[in-house]
Design a protein around this motif. Structure first.
Motif, PDB file in Angstrom:
ATOM      1  N   GLU A  78      -2.696   4.501   3.716  1.00  0.00           N
ATOM      2  CA  GLU A  78      -3.184   4.308   5.078  1.00  0.00           C
ATOM      3  C   GLU A  78      -3.179   2.833   5.456  1.00  0.00           C
ATOM      4  O   GLU A  78      -2.842   2.461   6.575  1.00  0.00           O
ATOM      5  N   PHE A  79      -3.610   1.990   4.497  1.00  0.00           N
ATOM      6  CA  PHE A  79      -3.682   0.563   4.787  1.00  0.00           C
ATOM      7  C   PHE A  79      -2.286  -0.020   4.974  1.00  0.00           C
ATOM      8  O   PHE A  79      -2.098  -0.951   5.761  1.00  0.00           O
ATOM      9  N   TYR A  95      -8.484  -3.546   9.854  1.00  0.00           N
ATOM     10  CA  TYR A  95      -8.548  -4.352   8.636  1.00  0.00           C
ATOM     11  C   TYR A  95      -7.435  -5.388   8.579  1.00  0.00           C
ATOM     12  O   TYR A  95      -7.632  -6.514   8.112  1.00  0.00           O
ATOM     13  N   ALA A 152      -7.567   0.909   9.061  1.00  0.00           N
ATOM     14  CA  ALA A 152      -6.531   0.083   8.429  1.00  0.00           C
ATOM     15  C   ALA A 152      -5.918  -0.883   9.440  1.00  0.00           C
ATOM     16  O   ALA A 152      -5.599  -2.028   9.108  1.00  0.00           O
ATOM     17  N   TYR A 185       0.806  -1.218   0.000  1.00  0.00           N
ATOM     18  CA  TYR A 185       0.000   0.000   0.000  1.00  0.00           C
ATOM     19  C   TYR A 185       0.843   1.273   0.000  1.00  0.00           C
ATOM     20  O   TYR A 185       0.463   2.279  -0.589  1.00  0.00           O
ATOM     21  N   TYR A 191     -14.470   2.995   3.274  1.00  0.00           N
ATOM     22  CA  TYR A 191     -13.635   2.860   2.074  1.00  0.00           C
ATOM     23  C   TYR A 191     -14.219   3.652   0.910  1.00  0.00           C
ATOM     24  O   TYR A 191     -13.510   4.414   0.242  1.00  0.00           O
TER      25      TYR A 191
END
Length: 555
Positions: free
Chosen positions: A486-487, A341, A338, A79, A460
């Motif tokens: 960010e992720f 996630y 993130a 990312y 998202y």
């Protein structure tokens, strides 16, 4: 005049370099190719991502904390590399060429990963540690995949949005729908990526488990090429980072010269219909971050140095930099999602590994396919939200999207708090009451996956809309990359958090995070992430409430 009205108003061109015609290019004629390309590419990425921890443990013989940390670092790199892809797209290659270049790099990495799993001399034998050469080949493959997916990721959504003319009211509405369907495509790809290849891997082996997504990666390139004649292309506009640096240098230089700003202070702008940034429209002056306006103050009335952007910048160039700075607090205050996630492909998978995954006497859900709970949620929720919820909210809020992008992000961040709280409660119950392997159903993990899926649907897509809409013409890829990285930062933050907690609580043998989940206190780790999410949400509400959008005067 009637013919001219068919041309786009934003300067996009067709494959032959002519101003694009709305009748023959763009819109829903072009976007299906981009959406299907995203489905196929995401299938390849998720097939690798959800299997990574299991592959590092079972084939490369790494410990659970090490495998989780390495998987997070790899996802983080994928990312963060979005910044490189975005820079090259905006400055030199354009979005379409950048996608093709990095897709090719991506495909090479996939081939190498498949070889790592297939050839016995490229992975360790049973009960032996991997050699330096074996690790080097694997990490080289993963590095190319991370570079490839990072390079294309910020360009695909922006390239899709480029197919809609912001000067056409109908196409503006369609662009909003595109972002929802683009997110639908991501989760459709994820749905297939974490089911079919993972099942094949468990039944046939790692060679086919990685070989299938490799084939699909090559298919994604072909699908993108099939739509060439329908696309609208944005010409490269030069490096936005160079323009940002010019604004900083010019403003500090004039500040040191004693330049003062007043209500009537003249600011420089080119006297042409468009700005001097190739392909970019002019931007109106705003009062926010007024110190930067010193870069555009006309110090030399004779205009002898007005072509030197290191000495004087245009109002548009200054406002472009302001727009970039303006979104940074929003960017920073959405990073908690993130972190949440990243749990899906690390510790959630470890929980699934020791759960009862039997659907029948003959079928067992692969542990790597359990994230399907979140993907199915998104695939179901997006069409419902687009077709039912948006029209309902539109009538009550008057907003064409139902909710503003900032409101939508806030809803998702709020849901993420409960997602991690659910994960902590379920893990505590499993550890205390069902410690034996396969004694608790994997469906106990459904609530945490379901809520993370809901959080993604809101946050998202809200981020896709926000960072595209608030970006200027010359910074759209960079803006998309900011949101996506960010992720990566969230994955790295997860890796750092794991290492800190592991070290602070007694290490891999006595700490909260061990190879044996029954001896671990994973629920404590989840509560820490829950607290982080709650604190982040409070910060976000303040930031969102204070935000003043692009081109809006400060109040």
């Amino acid at each position: 005049m009637e013919w001219s009205s068919d041309l786009v108003s934003n300067g996009r061109v067709d494959v032959q370099g002519r101003i694009a015609n709305k009748r023959t290019t763009g819109g829903w004629k072009a976007s299906p190719f981009i959406i299907v390309n995203e489905v196929v590419e995401r299938l390849a990425f998720f097939a690798v991502g959800v299997n990574m921890v299991n592959y590092l443990i079972s084939v490369m013989h790494q410990s659970l904390p090490d495998a989780a940390s390495h998987a997070s670092q790899w996802a983080g790199a994928a990312y963060v590399f979005t910044l490189l892809g975005a820079f090259l797209a905006d400055a030199y290659f354009g979005r379409f060429r950048t996608i093709l270049i990095f897709s090719s790099i991506y495909a090479i990495g996939m081939v190498m990963l498949t070889l790592s799993a297939s050839l016995s001399n490229l992975h360790p034998q049973q009960h032996k540690e991997a050699t330096k050469d074996q690790n080097a080949f694997l990490y080289g493959a993963l590095a190319l995949i991370a570079l490839g997916t990072g390079g294309i990721k910020p360009c695909v959504s922006s390239f899709g949005a480029d197919q809609f003319d912001e000067g056409d009211d109908k196409e503006v509405v369609h662009k909003s729908a595109f972002f929802n369907w683009f997110f639908f495509a991501i989760n459709t790809g994820a749905l297939f990526g974490i089911t079919v290849p993972v099942y094949v891997q468990e039944q046939v082996g790692w060679s086919w488990g990685f070989g299938i997504p490799t084939i699909f990666m090559f298919c994604s390139i072909l699908i993108l090429l099939l739509g060439v004649r329908y696309y609208r292309f944005q010409k490269p506009m030069g490096s936005p980072f160079t323009r940002f640096l010019q604004v900083m240098v010019a403003s500090f230089r004039n500040h040191l010269k004693g330049v003062k700003l007043g209500i009537d202070t003249p600011l420089y702008e080119v006297q042409t219909p468009n700005s001097n940034i190739v392909g970019a429209s002019k931007l109106p002056h705003t009062q926010q971050y007024s110190f930067l306006d010193k870069a555009a103050v006309i110090v030399d009335p004779e205009g002898t140095n007005r072509r030197n952007r290191w000495e004087i910048c245009t109002v548009t160039q200054v406002e472009e930099f302001k727009s970039f700075i303006r979104v940074l607090p929003v960017w920073a205050s959405t990073i908690a999602l993130a972190l949440t996630y990243s749990q899906q492909s690390t510790f959630f998978i470890s929980q699934a590994n020791i759960s009862n995954r039997n659907l029948s006497s003959k079928f067992i859900i692969p542990a790597g396919s359990v994230p399907v709970f979140a993907a199915i949620n998104a695939v179901i929720v997006v069409p419902i939200y687009e077709k039912l919820v948006v029209p309902f909210l539109r009538k009550r809020t008057g907003h064409p999207r139902g909710l503003t992008s900032l409101q939508r992000m806030g809803v998702g961040l709020f849901i993420s708090i409960f997602a991690m709280a659910s994960a902590a409660l379920v893990e505590k119950k499993r550890r205390e009451h069902y410690p034996e392997r396969n004694s608790i159903s994997v469906f106990w993990l459904f609530p945490q996956y379901f809520m993370i899926g809901c959080a993604e649907v809101f946050t998202y897509v809200g981020q896709l809309e926000f960072f595209y809409d608030e970006a200027t013409d010359g910074t759209r890829s960079i803006s998309s990359a900011m949101f996506l990285c960010e992720f990566g930062i969230g994955s790295w933050l997860n890796s750092v958090l794991v290492q800190i907690i592991e070290g602070a609580t007694g290490g891999g043998n006595r700490g909260w995070l061990r190879n044996d989940l029954n001896a671990s206190r994973l629920d404590y780790f989840y509560w820490i992430v829950t607290a982080f999410n709650a604190l982040n949400f409070i910060v976000y509400v303040f930031v969102a409430y204070s935000y003043k959008g692009k081109g809006k005067p400060r109040t």
